[in-house]
Design a protein around this motif. Structure first.
Motif, PDB file in Angstrom:
ATOM      1  N   PHE A 205       0.494  -1.138   0.088  1.00  0.00           N
ATOM      2  CA  PHE A 205       0.068   0.210  -0.237  1.00  0.00           C
ATOM      3  C   PHE A 205       1.068   1.165   0.022  1.00  0.00           C
ATOM      4  O   PHE A 205       0.624   2.253  -0.716  1.00  0.00           O
ATOM      5  CB  PHE A 205      -1.036  -0.121   1.263  1.00  0.00           C
ATOM      6  N   LYS A 206       1.861   1.241   0.716  1.00  0.00           N
ATOM      7  CA  LYS A 206       2.799   2.402   0.739  1.00  0.00           C
ATOM      8  C   LYS A 206       3.667   2.508  -0.355  1.00  0.00           C
ATOM      9  O   LYS A 206       4.288   3.987  -0.498  1.00  0.00           O
ATOM     10  CB  LYS A 206       3.920   2.428   2.156  1.00  0.00           C
ATOM     11  N   ASP A 207       3.636   1.832  -1.357  1.00  0.00           N
ATOM     12  CA  ASP A 207       4.562   2.023  -2.484  1.00  0.00           C
ATOM     13  C   ASP A 207       3.994   3.182  -3.488  1.00  0.00           C
ATOM     14  O   ASP A 207       4.762   3.659  -4.143  1.00  0.00           O
ATOM     15  CB  ASP A 207       4.668   0.846  -3.222  1.00  0.00           C
ATOM     16  N   ARG A 208       2.530   3.165  -3.514  1.00  0.00           N
ATOM     17  CA  ARG A 208       2.104   4.392  -4.290  1.00  0.00           C
ATOM     18  C   ARG A 208       1.126   5.190  -3.309  1.00  0.00           C
ATOM     19  O   ARG A 208      -0.112   5.010  -3.600  1.00  0.00           O
ATOM     20  CB  ARG A 208       1.341   3.608  -5.527  1.00  0.00           C
ATOM     21  N   PRO A 209       1.727   5.739  -2.333  1.00  0.00           N
ATOM     22  CA  PRO A 209       0.874   6.403  -1.216  1.00  0.00           C
ATOM     23  C   PRO A 209      -0.106   7.474  -1.806  1.00  0.00           C
ATOM     24  O   PRO A 209      -1.569   7.118  -1.511  1.00  0.00           O
ATOM     25  CB  PRO A 209       1.812   7.106  -0.474  1.00  0.00           C
ATOM     26  N   PHE A 210      -0.146   8.322  -2.750  1.00  0.00           N
ATOM     27  CA  PHE A 210      -0.896   9.309  -3.152  1.00  0.00           C
ATOM     28  C   PHE A 210      -2.192   8.736  -3.943  1.00  0.00           C
ATOM     29  O   PHE A 210      -3.136   8.932  -3.586  1.00  0.00           O
ATOM     30  CB  PHE A 210      -0.179  10.325  -4.042  1.00  0.00           C
ATOM     31  N   ARG A 211      -1.796   7.681  -4.739  1.00  0.00           N
ATOM     32  CA  ARG A 211      -2.877   7.015  -5.520  1.00  0.00           C
ATOM     33  C   ARG A 211      -3.669   6.400  -4.439  1.00  0.00           C
ATOM     34  O   ARG A 211      -5.075   6.223  -4.786  1.00  0.00           O
ATOM     35  CB  ARG A 211      -2.096   6.009  -6.723  1.00  0.00           C
ATOM     36  N   ASN A 212      -3.220   5.578  -3.812  1.00  0.00           N
ATOM     37  CA  ASN A 212      -3.886   4.820  -2.905  1.00  0.00           C
ATOM     38  C   ASN A 212      -4.843   5.182  -1.839  1.00  0.00           C
ATOM     39  O   ASN A 212      -5.948   4.974  -1.454  1.00  0.00           O
ATOM     40  CB  ASN A 212      -3.025   3.613  -2.243  1.00  0.00           C
ATOM     41  N   VAL A 213      -4.263   6.414  -1.360  1.00  0.00           N
ATOM     42  CA  VAL A 213      -4.903   7.251  -0.192  1.00  0.00           C
ATOM     43  C   VAL A 213      -5.969   8.111  -0.851  1.00  0.00           C
ATOM     44  O   VAL A 213      -7.113   8.111  -0.481  1.00  0.00           O
ATOM     45  CB  VAL A 213      -4.099   8.158   0.541  1.00  0.00           C
ATOM     46  N   SER A 214      -5.820   8.343  -2.094  1.00  0.00           N
ATOM     47  CA  SER A 214      -6.768   9.071  -3.060  1.00  0.00           C
ATOM     48  C   SER A 214      -7.895   8.297  -3.539  1.00  0.00           C
ATOM     49  O   SER A 214      -9.136   8.713  -3.191  1.00  0.00           O
ATOM     50  CB  SER A 214      -6.008   9.659  -4.260  1.00  0.00           C
ATOM     51  N   ILE A 215      -7.744   7.111  -3.699  1.00  0.00           N
ATOM     52  CA  ILE A 215      -8.816   6.086  -4.077  1.00  0.00           C
ATOM     53  C   ILE A 215      -9.578   5.782  -2.981  1.00  0.00           C
ATOM     54  O   ILE A 215     -10.960   5.876  -3.050  1.00  0.00           O
ATOM     55  CB  ILE A 215      -8.200   4.770  -4.796  1.00  0.00           C
ATOM     56  N   ASN A 216      -9.049   5.675  -1.712  1.00  0.00           N
ATOM     57  CA  ASN A 216      -9.833   5.108  -0.574  1.00  0.00           C
ATOM     58  C   ASN A 216     -10.754   6.482  -0.014  1.00  0.00           C
ATOM     59  O   ASN A 216     -12.090   6.212   0.178  1.00  0.00           O
ATOM     60  CB  ASN A 216      -8.829   4.722   0.443  1.00  0.00           C
ATOM     61  N   THR A 217      -9.919   7.392  -0.030  1.00  0.00           N
ATOM     62  CA  THR A 217     -10.544   8.861   0.743  1.00  0.00           C
ATOM     63  C   THR A 217     -11.105   9.772  -0.197  1.00  0.00           C
ATOM     64  O   THR A 217     -12.534  10.004   0.055  1.00  0.00           O
ATOM     65  CB  THR A 217      -9.677   9.311   1.618  1.00  0.00           C
ATOM     66  N   MET A 218     -10.472  10.097  -1.227  1.00  0.00           N
ATOM     67  CA  MET A 218     -11.222  10.927  -2.190  1.00  0.00           C
ATOM     68  C   MET A 218     -12.428  10.220  -3.018  1.00  0.00           C
ATOM     69  O   MET A 218     -13.445  11.001  -3.068  1.00  0.00           O
ATOM     70  CB  MET A 218     -10.405  11.551  -3.210  1.00  0.00           C
ATOM     71  N   GLY A 219     -12.099   9.085  -3.118  1.00  0.00           N
ATOM     72  CA  GLY A 219     -13.278   8.191  -3.845  1.00  0.00           C
ATOM     73  C   GLY A 219     -14.601   8.077  -3.012  1.00  0.00           C
ATOM     74  O   GLY A 219     -15.670   8.248  -3.214  1.00  0.00           O
ATOM     75  N   LEU A 220     -14.427   8.098  -1.495  1.00  0.00           N
ATOM     76  CA  LEU A 220     -15.429   8.055  -0.557  1.00  0.00           C
ATOM     77  C   LEU A 220     -16.059   9.390  -0.682  1.00  0.00           C
ATOM     78  O   LEU A 220     -17.248   9.646  -0.610  1.00  0.00           O
ATOM     79  CB  LEU A 220     -14.886   7.837   0.685  1.00  0.00           C
ATOM     80  N   LEU A 221     -15.416  10.437  -0.484  1.00  0.00           N
ATOM     81  CA  LEU A 221     -15.588  11.832  -0.723  1.00  0.00           C
ATOM     82  C   LEU A 221     -16.759  12.136  -1.838  1.00  0.00           C
ATOM     83  O   LEU A 221     -17.864  12.697  -2.002  1.00  0.00           O
ATOM     84  CB  LEU A 221     -14.881  12.865  -0.454  1.00  0.00           C
ATOM     85  N   ASN A 222     -16.299  11.719  -3.008  1.00  0.00           N
ATOM     86  CA  ASN A 222     -17.092  11.770  -4.180  1.00  0.00           C
ATOM     87  C   ASN A 222     -18.293  11.109  -4.071  1.00  0.00           C
ATOM     88  O   ASN A 222     -19.282  11.575  -4.625  1.00  0.00           O
ATOM     89  CB  ASN A 222     -16.222  11.313  -5.322  1.00  0.00           C
ATOM     90  N   ALA A 223     -18.204   9.866  -3.426  1.00  0.00           N
ATOM     91  CA  ALA A 223     -19.666   9.063  -3.368  1.00  0.00           C
ATOM     92  C   ALA A 223     -20.517   9.981  -2.155  1.00  0.00           C
ATOM     93  O   ALA A 223     -21.654   9.895  -2.444  1.00  0.00           O
ATOM     94  CB  ALA A 223     -19.466   7.619  -2.872  1.00  0.00           C
ATOM     95  N   LEU A 224     -19.964  10.434  -1.380  1.00  0.00           N
ATOM     96  CA  LEU A 224     -20.683  11.212  -0.492  1.00  0.00           C
ATOM     97  C   LEU A 224     -21.385  12.403  -0.921  1.00  0.00           C
ATOM     98  O   LEU A 224     -22.592  12.732  -0.647  1.00  0.00           O
ATOM     99  CB  LEU A 224     -19.776  11.710   0.727  1.00  0.00           C
TER     100      LEU A 224
END
Length: 317
Positions: free
Chosen positions: A91-110
């Motif tokens: 997970f830590k190998d691509r931090p910006f991408r992975n954090v973005s998918i998990n959290t920005m993805g949620l924000l977009n769904a909200l």
């Protein structure tokens, strides 16, 4: 009315979709894999394909996501958000991408829930919010962040709950744990998963560099999905978080031995020392049992392993 599932072709999301359809519910799936549906090997969804509306949607493309959701604005009465880059050493190998998918993805769904006025939102969270605290974690156990994946899950719970409180919709957080079973082939997973479950698919001689000394509550995917549906359908759970797991911790080397016993042979799987990931186990599922009537079918992992093998045996791939 319909339930919109983000990540509905993923391991957990696909079983949530199937169980909703079995209950007579209409299902809309937003998933990047929609165009490849026929090649995913999800036989249990192929059986009910006519009951699914599939849309190829990138959770980071907020404009397209909202435009697509507007097509169904008068139909959606609940959203299940299940998109996530899963936990693990990479997970830590691509931090910006992975954090973005998990959290920005949620924000977009909200935002979709807010704009469309969707009354109910279930966020698929994780026992990772407890970090490496020792087993028996209840929903009152304080958040403890021990890795980036866990940080996204803590952030997501706080954001989802506050979105619901601010804009007046019902938000529930399902804290899932380690999942195995039909719908996920071992060869596409990390080495620990391969070493434990790979022999069920004919794999052999896999070495995981770590994880041998750890025990976790590995939960059969159908039990995980059943718990999510119970939370979605329960009355009076607005703002609640609930642990959804089998509630029983199994030592990883013990799982390797149980698989060998089921197959009647050793497959040369080896596990290195130490933990695979900073987690404690098992989760306390008393709240799910008392408030949702949740009763894992496969709390005994031997039954779950046998079911997983049955599915892998019939997969033509």
């Amino acid at each position: 009315m319909a339930v919109l599932i983000y990540g509905g072709l993923g391991h957990v999301g696909s079983w949530v979709a199937r169980k909703l359809i079995d209950q007579g519910q209409e299902v809309i799936i937003f998933d990047m894999g929609a165009a490849r549906f026929s090649s995913l090997g999800l036989d249990y969804l192929e059986e009910v394909r006519d009951s699914i509306t599939l849309e190829s949607v990138d959770v980071l493309d907020s404009h397209t996501m909202i435009e697509m959701a507007l097509k169904y604005r008068d139909k959606i009465d609940a959203i299940v958000f299940g998109v996530a880059v899963i936990a693990g050493p990479t997970f830590k190998d691509r931090p910006f991408r992975n954090v973005s998918i998990n959290t920005m993805g949620l924000l977009n769904a909200l935002e979709v829930a807010r704009i469309l006025g969707v009354p109910k939102f279930v966020n698929l969270s994780s026992g990772a919010v407890y970090g490496d605290r020792p087993g028996g974690q209840t929903e009152d156990t304080p958040f403890t962040v021990t890795d980036l994946y866990g940080a996204t899950k803590v952030a997501n719970e706080v954001l989802a709950t506050q979105y619901g409180a601010t804009y007046g919709f019902d938000v529930r957080n399902a804290r899932l744990y380690f999942v195995y079973g039909p719908g996920k082939r071992p060869e596409i997973m990390h080495p620990l998963y391969q070493a434990m479950f790979g022999p069920l698919a004919g794999m052999s001689d896999v070495h995981s560099a770590n994880g041998g000394d750890q025990e976790l509550d590995w939960t059969h995917v159908e039990d995980t999905a059943a718990g999510i549906l119970a939370l979605l359908n329960a009355e009076g759970m607005n703002g609640e978080a609930v642990n959804i797991s089998c509630g029983v911790a199994y030592q990883h080397r013990d799982i390797v031995d149980r698989v060998a016993k089921l197959l009647g042979k050793e497959s040369g799987m080896t596990l290195g020392p130490g933990p695979f990931t900073p987690r404690g186990a098992p989760l306390d599922i008393s709240k799910a049992q008392s408030k949702l009537g949740f009763a894992p079918k496969y709390a005994n992992i031997d039954a779950g392993l046998a079911d997983y093998k049955t599915w892998l045996d019939k997969d033509p791939r």
